[in-house]
Every structure is written in structure tokens, then in C-alpha cells.
Design an enzyme around this catalytic site. Structure first.
Site, mmCIF file in Angstrom:
data_model
loop_
_atom_site.group_PDB
_atom_site.id
_atom_site.type_symbol
_atom_site.label_atom_id
_atom_site.label_comp_id
_atom_site.label_asym_id
_atom_site.label_seq_id
_atom_site.Cartn_x
_atom_site.Cartn_y
_atom_site.Cartn_z
ATOM 1 N N CYS A 1 0.855 -1.189 0.000
ATOM 2 C CA CYS A 1 0.000 0.000 0.000
ATOM 3 C C CYS A 1 0.890 1.237 0.000
ATOM 4 O O CYS A 1 1.913 1.271 0.688
ATOM 5 C CB CYS A 1 -0.905 0.001 1.232
ATOM 6 S SG CYS A 1 -2.004 1.420 1.302
ATOM 7 N N HIS B 1 -9.347 -3.075 -2.847
ATOM 8 C CA HIS B 1 -8.337 -2.452 -1.974
ATOM 9 C C HIS B 1 -8.660 -0.961 -1.778
ATOM 10 O O HIS B 1 -8.584 -0.451 -0.657
ATOM 11 C CB HIS B 1 -6.951 -2.642 -2.608
ATOM 12 C CG HIS B 1 -5.816 -1.997 -1.870
ATOM 13 N ND1 HIS B 1 -4.799 -2.706 -1.263
ATOM 14 C CD2 HIS B 1 -5.519 -0.683 -1.649
ATOM 15 C CE1 HIS B 1 -3.941 -1.875 -0.693
ATOM 16 N NE2 HIS B 1 -4.346 -0.626 -0.918
ATOM 17 N N GLU B 2 -9.052 -0.292 -2.861
ATOM 18 C CA GLU B 2 -9.338 1.154 -2.770
ATOM 19 C C GLU B 2 -10.644 1.421 -2.005
ATOM 20 O O GLU B 2 -10.708 2.354 -1.196
ATOM 21 C CB GLU B 2 -9.393 1.788 -4.166
ATOM 22 C CG GLU B 2 -8.116 1.646 -4.996
ATOM 23 C CD GLU B 2 -6.830 1.961 -4.259
ATOM 24 O OE1 GLU B 2 -6.846 2.852 -3.376
ATOM 25 O OE2 GLU B 2 -5.806 1.308 -4.534
ATOM 26 N N HIS C 1 -10.143 1.479 1.590
ATOM 27 C CA HIS C 1 -9.649 2.759 2.135
ATOM 28 C C HIS C 1 -10.798 3.710 2.473
ATOM 29 O O HIS C 1 -10.682 4.510 3.404
ATOM 30 C CB HIS C 1 -8.703 3.446 1.151
ATOM 31 C CG HIS C 1 -7.304 2.900 1.162
ATOM 32 N ND1 HIS C 1 -6.529 2.864 2.300
ATOM 33 C CD2 HIS C 1 -6.537 2.372 0.175
ATOM 34 C CE1 HIS C 1 -5.336 2.340 2.000
ATOM 35 N NE2 HIS C 1 -5.315 2.023 0.717
HETATM 36 C C1 UDB Z 1 -0.175 0.081 -5.357
HETATM 37 N N1 UDB Z 1 1.450 -0.872 -6.741
HETATM 38 O O1 UDB Z 1 -0.198 1.068 -6.058
HETATM 39 F F1 UDB Z 1 0.782 -4.944 -11.876
HETATM 40 F F2 UDB Z 1 2.165 -0.706 -13.311
HETATM 41 C C2 UDB Z 1 1.024 -0.850 -5.384
HETATM 42 C C3 UDB Z 1 2.209 -0.367 -4.514
HETATM 43 C C4 UDB Z 1 1.743 -0.243 -3.077
HETATM 44 C C5 UDB Z 1 3.308 -1.406 -4.612
HETATM 45 C C6 UDB Z 1 2.743 0.975 -4.987
HETATM 46 C C7 UDB Z 1 1.305 -1.853 -7.610
HETATM 47 O O2 UDB Z 1 0.748 -2.908 -7.348
HETATM 48 N N2 UDB Z 1 1.854 -1.508 -8.799
HETATM 49 C C8 UDB Z 1 1.742 -2.022 -10.034
HETATM 50 C C9 UDB Z 1 1.311 -3.319 -10.294
HETATM 51 C C10 UDB Z 1 1.196 -3.718 -11.602
HETATM 52 C C11 UDB Z 1 1.489 -2.856 -12.637
HETATM 53 C C12 UDB Z 1 1.913 -1.561 -12.328
HETATM 54 C C13 UDB Z 1 2.024 -1.144 -11.056
HETATM 55 N N3 UDB Z 1 -1.224 -0.184 -4.541
HETATM 56 C C14 UDB Z 1 -2.280 0.810 -4.498
HETATM 57 C C15 UDB Z 1 -2.566 1.371 -3.145
HETATM 58 O O3 UDB Z 1 -1.840 1.298 -2.166
HETATM 59 N N4 UDB Z 1 -3.701 1.988 -3.094
HETATM 60 O O4 UDB Z 1 -4.217 2.449 -1.970
HETATM 61 C C16 UDB Z 1 -1.394 -1.403 -3.794
HETATM 62 C C17 UDB Z 1 -2.066 -2.495 -4.661
HETATM 63 C C18 UDB Z 1 -2.028 -3.844 -3.921
HETATM 64 C C19 UDB Z 1 -3.170 -4.626 -4.453
HETATM 65 C C20 UDB Z 1 -4.113 -3.680 -5.082
HETATM 66 C C21 UDB Z 1 -3.531 -2.299 -4.926
HETATM 67 ZN ZN ZN Z 2 -3.662 1.250 -0.306
#
Ligand code: UDB
Ligand code: ZN
Length: 185
Positions: free
Chosen positions: A112, A155-156, A159
Site C-alpha cells: 500500500c 483495496h481502494e 480505504h
Molecule cells: C499500489 N502498486 O499502487 F501490476 F504498473 C502498489 C504499490 C503499493 C506497490 C505501490 C502496484 O501494485 N503496482 C503495479 C502493479 C502492476 C502494474 C503496475 C504497477 N497499490 C495501491 C494502493 O496502495 N492503493 O491504496 C497497492 C495495490 C495492492 C493490491 C491492489 C492495490
Molecule cells: Zn492502499
């Protein structure tokens, strides 16, 4: 622009609140926030910009993560290399209308943008969801999502309800998920 410094972290009370519904028409301020949330995701997925501003590549960012306790989140799930995104929207007042009994979890677990540590373990979620959401003009949309995009949206939405991904991890046995859970590579 939003940078990592604008994103609140685990321990901040806003991350544990239920966010407020948004009413239409959107104020200029809320429209600006919507644009900034999506801009962060675009910037974070652009290698050069991400490097310059030290952004983690994000696929979703919810308003409470920038300390705005309202029911709005941006989602940007990239498509296959060079193709259009699989799911790219700012969701206002998103609701899961129905979900599959079939569960799914990412093999790698979840992270996250608001959590600066690795928390290993499966995060079991619905594999398919039927989602109602509103766009910035107040138009209603219904989408069926499955697999990775469905997981990002859940996940969103968590939040918006004060829930963090590790709340779903089995405390005694982090890599144990309910029987039949699909593990997505
Ligand atoms: C993310 N990124 O944004 F398949 F381009 C995660 C982080 C926490 C590692 C930054 C991510 O999964 N990046 C990713 C994956 C891909 C292709 C690409 C980028 N989140 C979102 C967040 O924290 N929102 O509040 C966490 C994800 C974990 C599962 C769903 C969201
Ligand atoms: Zn998150």
C-alpha cells in the site's frame, strides 16, 4: 502535483475513518482533487517522472490517503505494454453491488502506498465484483470486474471504509487462505 510527501501513512487517524459520501455537482475543489489523484497514478507509472520525484508505481489512490475523507478514488490498471489501460477511472461513491463466492488473492500479497513496510501474506478478496460508481459528472456506471482490476478496486474501496490490506491477512498463518481461493500470479 501529489507526491509521496502528500500521502499519509499507517498510524494517521484518517486512514481508519469511514469517508463521507460525495454529493453532486462536484465543487471545483473536489474536481481538482479527482484530477490530481489520477495525475499521481499517471506520473507514478511514467518511469522518468517516477524516478525524478521518487514515486512508487501506483495502480490506485483513494482520497483518504491524501487526508481527504471523501468517497472518491482513482484507479489506473495498465493494459498490455503499449496498449490502452485495462481500467482507468476516478470512481465517486463506488459500491460493490454483488460479489462472487469465489475468492482470489495475489500470490505476492499486497502492499500500500500508505504502508512503508512489507506485510507478507495472502489478502483473500472476491474474484469477481459487480460495481456501481459515479463519474465526475454524476453519471451512474455499472461494471463487472474480475481478477486483478477487481482486487485493486476492493483495496481502494477498503480505504473509503477505514480498512487496510493487512486487516485481511490470517494472523496465525499469513499464507493460509480460505479453501478454494484462487492464487493470482
Ligand atoms: C499500489 N502498486 O499502487 F501490476 F504498473 C502498489 C504499490 C503499493 C506497490 C505501490 C502496484 O501494485 N503496482 C503495479 C502493479 C502492476 C502494474 C503496475 C504497477 N497499490 C495501491 C494502493 O496502495 N492503493 O491504496 C497497492 C495495490 C495492492 C493490491 C491492489 C492495490
Ligand atoms: Zn492502499
Amino acid at each position: 502535483m501529489i507526491t509521496m510527501d502528500d500521502i499519509i501513512r499507517e498510524g494517521h487517524p484518517t486512514l481508519r475513518k469511514r469517508a463521507e459520501k460525495v454529493t453532486f455537482p462536484l465543487s471545483d475543489e473536489k474536481q481538482k482533487l479527482a484530477a490530481q489523484l489520477m495525475e499521481f497514478l499517471e506520473n507514478s507509472q511514467d518511469e522518468e517522472i517516477a524516478k525524478k520525484y521518487k514515486l512508487r508505481a501506483g495502480v490506485g489512490l483513494a482520497a483518504p490517503q491524501v487526508n481527504q475523507s471523501i468517497r472518491m478514488t482513482a484507479v489506473l490498471v495498465p493494459g498490455p505494454e503499449g496498449e490502452k489501460p485495462e481500467f482507468k477511472h476516478v470512481l465517486v461513491n463506488p459500491t460493490i453491488i454483488s460479489e462472487s463466492v469465489q475468492k482470489a488473492a495475489l500470490a505476492e500479497g499486497e502492499g500500500c502506498l500508505s504502508v512503508d513496510r512489507e506485510v507478507p501474506g495472502y489478502v483473500p478478496r472476491a474474484n469477481r465484483i459487480k460495481l456501481r460508481w459515479y463519474d465526475l459528472e454524476g453519471n451512474e456506471h455499472i461494471d463487472r470486474l474480475k481478477g486483478y482490476p477487481a482486487i485493486v478496486v476492493q483495496h481502494e474501496i477498503d480505504h473509503l471504509n477505514g480498512i487496510l490490506f493487512f486487516d485481511h491477512i490470517n494472523k496465525d498463518n499469513p499464507f493460509e487462505a480460505p479453501e478454494g481461493t484462487l492464487i493470482l500470479e
